[in-house]
Design a protein around this motif. Structure first.
Motif, short mmCIF file in Angstrom:
data_model
loop_
_atom_site.label_atom_id
_atom_site.label_comp_id
_atom_site.label_asym_id
_atom_site.label_seq_id
_atom_site.Cartn_x
_atom_site.Cartn_y
_atom_site.Cartn_z
N LEU A 1 -3.85 25.27 24.20
CA LEU A 1 -3.87 25.42 25.66
C LEU A 1 -2.57 24.93 26.29
CD1 LEU A 1 -7.50 24.16 26.48
CD2 LEU A 1 -6.74 26.49 25.96
N ALA A 2 -2.36 25.33 27.53
CA ALA A 2 -1.15 24.92 28.26
C ALA A 2 -1.09 23.41 28.43
CB ALA A 2 -1.10 25.60 29.63
N TYR A 3 -2.25 22.81 28.68
CA TYR A 3 -2.26 21.36 28.83
C TYR A 3 -3.67 20.79 28.82
CZ TYR A 3 -3.35 21.97 33.87
OH TYR A 3 -3.94 22.31 35.08
N LEU A 4 -3.71 19.51 28.50
CA LEU A 4 -4.91 18.68 28.69
C LEU A 4 -4.59 17.71 29.82
CD1 LEU A 4 -7.66 17.38 27.82
CD2 LEU A 4 -6.36 16.00 26.18
N HIS A 5 -5.47 17.64 30.80
CA HIS A 5 -5.27 16.77 31.97
C HIS A 5 -6.34 15.69 31.93
CE1 HIS A 5 -4.71 16.70 36.67
NE2 HIS A 5 -4.43 15.55 36.11
N LEU A 6 -5.92 14.46 31.67
CA LEU A 6 -6.89 13.37 31.57
C LEU A 6 -6.90 12.55 32.85
CD1 LEU A 6 -6.37 12.00 27.95
CD2 LEU A 6 -8.21 13.48 28.80
N MET A 7 -8.10 12.37 33.38
CA MET A 7 -8.29 11.37 34.42
C MET A 7 -8.72 10.10 33.70
SD MET A 7 -10.31 11.29 37.87
CE MET A 7 -10.92 9.73 38.49
N HIS A 8 -7.87 9.09 33.82
CA HIS A 8 -8.02 7.89 33.01
C HIS A 8 -8.70 6.80 33.83
CE1 HIS A 8 -7.16 4.85 30.10
NE2 HIS A 8 -6.45 4.14 30.96
N ILE A 9 -9.81 6.28 33.29
CA ILE A 9 -10.48 5.22 34.06
C ILE A 9 -10.50 3.90 33.32
CG2 ILE A 9 -11.91 6.86 35.38
CD1 ILE A 9 -14.25 5.59 33.65
N GLY A 10 -9.62 3.71 32.34
CA GLY A 10 -9.42 2.35 31.86
C GLY A 10 -9.54 2.08 30.39
N ASP A 11 -10.07 3.00 29.58
CA ASP A 11 -10.21 2.73 28.15
C ASP A 11 -8.90 3.12 27.45
OD1 ASP A 11 -10.80 2.77 25.40
OD2 ASP A 11 -12.92 3.21 25.78
N GLU A 12 -8.01 2.11 27.30
CA GLU A 12 -6.67 2.39 26.76
C GLU A 12 -6.74 2.87 25.31
OE1 GLU A 12 -3.74 2.38 28.40
OE2 GLU A 12 -4.81 1.83 30.23
N GLU A 13 -7.67 2.30 24.55
CA GLU A 13 -7.78 2.68 23.15
C GLU A 13 -8.17 4.16 23.03
OE1 GLU A 13 -10.84 0.53 21.04
OE2 GLU A 13 -10.72 1.97 19.38
N LEU A 14 -9.12 4.57 23.86
CA LEU A 14 -9.55 5.98 23.82
C LEU A 14 -8.41 6.90 24.27
CD1 LEU A 14 -11.76 8.05 23.33
CD2 LEU A 14 -12.63 7.60 25.64
N LEU A 15 -7.69 6.46 25.30
CA LEU A 15 -6.56 7.26 25.77
C LEU A 15 -5.55 7.49 24.64
CD1 LEU A 15 -4.85 8.60 27.98
CD2 LEU A 15 -4.06 6.32 28.65
N ARG A 16 -5.24 6.42 23.90
CA ARG A 16 -4.26 6.55 22.81
C ARG A 16 -4.81 7.43 21.69
NH1 ARG A 16 0.16 3.34 23.63
NH2 ARG A 16 -0.15 2.29 25.62
N THR A 17 -6.10 7.33 21.43
CA THR A 17 -6.71 8.19 20.41
C THR A 17 -6.59 9.65 20.83
OG1 THR A 17 -8.26 6.46 19.79
CG2 THR A 17 -8.86 8.72 19.20
N LEU A 18 -6.92 9.93 22.09
CA LEU A 18 -6.90 11.32 22.55
C LEU A 18 -5.47 11.86 22.56
CD1 LEU A 18 -9.60 11.22 25.38
CD2 LEU A 18 -9.88 11.81 22.95
N ARG A 19 -4.53 11.01 22.95
CA ARG A 19 -3.12 11.44 22.90
C ARG A 19 -2.73 11.84 21.47
NH1 ARG A 19 1.55 13.47 25.12
NH2 ARG A 19 0.56 15.00 23.78
N SER A 20 -3.17 11.03 20.51
CA SER A 20 -2.78 11.31 19.12
C SER A 20 -3.45 12.58 18.60
CB SER A 20 -3.12 10.12 18.22
OG SER A 20 -4.52 10.04 18.03
N LEU A 21 -4.58 12.96 19.20
CA LEU A 21 -5.30 14.16 18.74
C LEU A 21 -4.84 15.42 19.46
CD1 LEU A 21 -8.95 12.75 18.57
CD2 LEU A 21 -7.45 13.32 16.64
N TRP A 22 -4.07 15.24 20.53
CA TRP A 22 -3.67 16.40 21.34
C TRP A 22 -2.21 16.74 21.08
CZ3 TRP A 22 -6.10 20.14 23.58
CH2 TRP A 22 -5.42 20.97 24.48
N PRO A 23 -1.96 17.85 20.43
CA PRO A 23 -0.58 18.17 20.06
C PRO A 23 0.25 18.70 21.22
CG PRO A 23 -2.08 19.88 19.28
CD PRO A 23 -2.93 18.83 19.93
N GLY A 24 -0.40 19.13 22.30
CA GLY A 24 0.31 19.82 23.38
C GLY A 24 0.66 18.90 24.53
N THR A 25 0.88 19.53 25.67
CA THR A 25 1.28 18.82 26.89
C THR A 25 0.09 18.05 27.46
OG1 THR A 25 2.95 20.48 27.35
CG2 THR A 25 2.22 19.15 29.22
N LEU A 26 0.32 16.80 27.82
CA LEU A 26 -0.75 15.97 28.37
C LEU A 26 -0.38 15.52 29.79
CD1 LEU A 26 -2.94 13.54 26.44
CD2 LEU A 26 -2.15 12.88 28.70
#
Ligand code: PHB
Length: 366
Positions: A266-291
């Motif tokens: 996809l063109a991008y993944l748009h995350l609304m972040h509400i505070g779980d830094e560990e999950l954010l880093r996990t999702l970043r590592s799993l998403w190869p595209g634009t975040l």
């Protein structure tokens, strides 16, 4: 901190980027914001076009949530993208934004159970994964009202709803949008399917993590197939309890969802972040595209640091873009920002919408 250090800190924001087929001149984008200023038929107006065009110097405009079908409307006076009249209205908006040098994606928001029949032209009972009434009240023309128990979609109707997203995406592109963003966040229909408390289904769209992510993946697949993955974004808000969502398994569910979405390119993944830094880093590592990252409440220096370290590619901001048509120029020149006025966020006319002042001579100045 001396001004020079601030400039250095924000430098990561001013590098060009790409979201699928959309070339971004820098990395500060406008987050989607509901403004409730369309016609009762859900048609965007000249005033809406002016509002978005004023903000064309942002890297990307993600529009307010826009219903992909009549049943997708929950709020008063939100725009739709399911009729020829709405396409004509959106054409005014996209032409104005492009003429001002900007880029714009239409956010497809089906509100599901977060709805009231009085806010729609059809007056029907809201639809949702399951007949579970959300806690909370909905603003209507007669004031705040309890939201009714929604009607559970049949399995066939879930498929028809996926097709509604597909058709709406085609309409958005026909209207001149650079792409669409699927709203999978903040307790609306896609998020309702993801959550354990709004989704009590026993068919292939409920129960296991694999089943609960299926609707999101089906919608993304259909939209990407229709308009191209390189014009399709999706917004998620892992763990956000907004709109009476309860998620007990975010560390299992969101990695599974992002893993399933990643191959779609996809063109991008748009995350609304509400505070779980560990999950954010996990999702970043799993998403190869634009975040795209919407780190609500964080100051701009912290957001630029996210870009500098590669946690995000693009930063999205809401209220400051709402209140400053020339936000990019103001930040780059160190000028003070206008304060947003919450009293005029939802509904009304030009006041608190197109009349926030730009600096003299700035892009976005009238
Ligand atoms: C809202 O209108 O309150 C609203 C709409 C969409 C969101 C969040 C809030 O994603």
């Amino acid at each position: 901190m001396p001004a020079d250090d601030i400039a250095v800190d924000l430098n990561a924001l001013w590098q060009p980027a790409r979201a699928g087929s959309i070339e971004l001149p820098h990395r500060l984008a406008m987050a989607p914001m509901t403004r409730n200023r369309s016609t009762p038929e859900g048609v965007p107006t000249e005033l809406n076009a002016e509002y978005y065009a004023q903000r064309a110097s942002l890297a990307l405009i993600v529009t307010e949530g826009t219903q992909p079908s009549p049943d997708g409307q929950g709020y008063l006076l939100t725009p739709g993208i399911h009729s020829p009249g709405q396409v004509a209205g959106w054409r005014k908006v996209t032409d104005a934004v492009h003429a001002a040098g900007g880029r714009i994606v239409v956010q497809l928001m089906h509100t599901g159970r977060i709805a009231h029949p009085d806010n729609t032209a059809h007056g029907r009972q809201p639809v949702a994964p399951s007949a579970v009434r959300p806690a909370g009240v909905m603003f209507t023309a007669d004031g705040p009202r309890e939201m009714p128990v929604p009607r559970a979609l049949s399995t066939d109707e879930v498929g028809a709803t996926v097709d509604d997203f597909r058709r709406a995406a085609a309409y958005a592109v026909e209207a001149g949008a650079d792409g669409v963003e699927i709203h999978g966040a903040n307790g609306y229909l896609v998020h309702q399917f993801l959550s354990g408390n709004a989704n009590e289904r026993t068919d292939r769209y409920g129960g296991s993590v694999e089943n609960r992510i299926r609707f999101a993946v089906d919608v993304a697949t259909a939209v990407a197939d229709e308009i191209g993955a390189d014009r399709t974004g999706i917004r998620l808000s892992p763990g956000n309890p907004y709109n009476d969502i309860r998620e007990d398994d975010v560390h299992e569910l969101y990695p599974a969802l992002v893993r399933a979405l990643a191959p779609l390119d996809l063109a991008y993944l748009h995350l609304m972040h509400i505070g779980d830094e560990e999950l954010l880093r996990t999702l970043r590592s799993l998403w190869p595209g634009t975040l795209l990252l919407n780190r609500a409440g964080a100051d701009l220096g912290a957001r630029a640091a996210d870009v500098a370290e590669g946690l995000a590619d693009v930063v999205t901001v809401g209220a400051s873009a709402l209140a400053n048509p020339d936000l990019v120029d103001r930040i780059r020149s160190g000028a003070p920002l206008n304060d947003p006025d919450p009293a005029t966020f939802y509904g009304g006319g030009a006041s608190g919408y197109t009349d926030y002042p730009a600096l003299p001579g700035a892009e976005g100045a009238r």
